[in-house]
Scaffold this active site. Sequence first.
Site, mmCIF file in Angstrom:
data_model
loop_
_atom_site.group_PDB
_atom_site.id
_atom_site.type_symbol
_atom_site.label_atom_id
_atom_site.label_comp_id
_atom_site.label_asym_id
_atom_site.label_seq_id
_atom_site.Cartn_x
_atom_site.Cartn_y
_atom_site.Cartn_z
ATOM 1 C CB SER A 36 3.866 56.290 86.667
ATOM 2 O OG SER A 36 3.879 56.318 85.257
ATOM 3 C CE1 TYR A 52 2.714 62.059 86.590
ATOM 4 C CE2 TYR A 52 3.701 60.580 84.979
ATOM 5 C CZ TYR A 52 2.805 60.807 85.999
ATOM 6 O OH TYR A 52 1.996 59.784 86.435
#
Length: 272
Positions: A135, A148
């Site tokens: 990501s 995260y």
Amino acid sequence: MTKPQRTVLITGASSGIGKATAQLLLLHGWKVIAAARRADAMTDLCASGAKVFPLDITDIQSRQSLVTHVHEQFGVLDALVNNAGFGEVGPIETMPIQTAQSLFEVNVFGLIGLTQMLLPEMRKHGKGRIINVSSIAGRFVTPGSGWYAASKYALEALSDALRLELHQFGIQVVIVEPGLIATGFENVAKASMIEAQSDPAWTAMMRKVEQNWMEGFRRASPADVVAKTIRKALEARAPNARYRCGHRSESVAIQKLLPTNVWDSIIRSQMI
């Protein structure tokens, strides 16, 4: 002469990026093994020709069962797309450690655990390509996404190490870094977003974080943008180490050019 059909295992294939990738690769002649917790959500892939298996990536027995089936039925893989993952949001101070551990169990330990099980056969055959779906959160962090992002930072580091270690065995490792993608991620993280706003110390910040997310996800790129990038990474003769794609992914390049204090000021103005 017709090229032999290549075989790929895709995790997290029941929805979003994983399903879009499976559908695209099936169209382009790949033999697709699709794995996810919700096998019932992959019936359309099965109807399209994919071989479907259940997988709880956090469970070592589930991982081993999948690997055994793959090797018995398909032999050595040509490629592995590590796509399974999930996200939760909240300030570092208030997110329960158990939640943070769950993020790492899926996004890091489960993913690498499955990869470890598949690597010996790849090494013996001297070939293979591993695509780790990370990501843009693996390259820079924003308020409320610290845990995260930490799991994605860890995946980036492990992928870099794997790329260096496995080169000698003919195995290539590639990282794909999507930006904001229309996969319903914001809805999955909704409960943790609400919980994060319940602490008065963090309510104002997390509301701004949510507003920023909602604005970004309204312009999110479709999942097939990432699927096309994964296909490119799989089929390139000499793939790049990293591919970015999707809405806001250009932020990675911008962040690298700016001094940290300038970048921090921009992010604070948007989210704090």
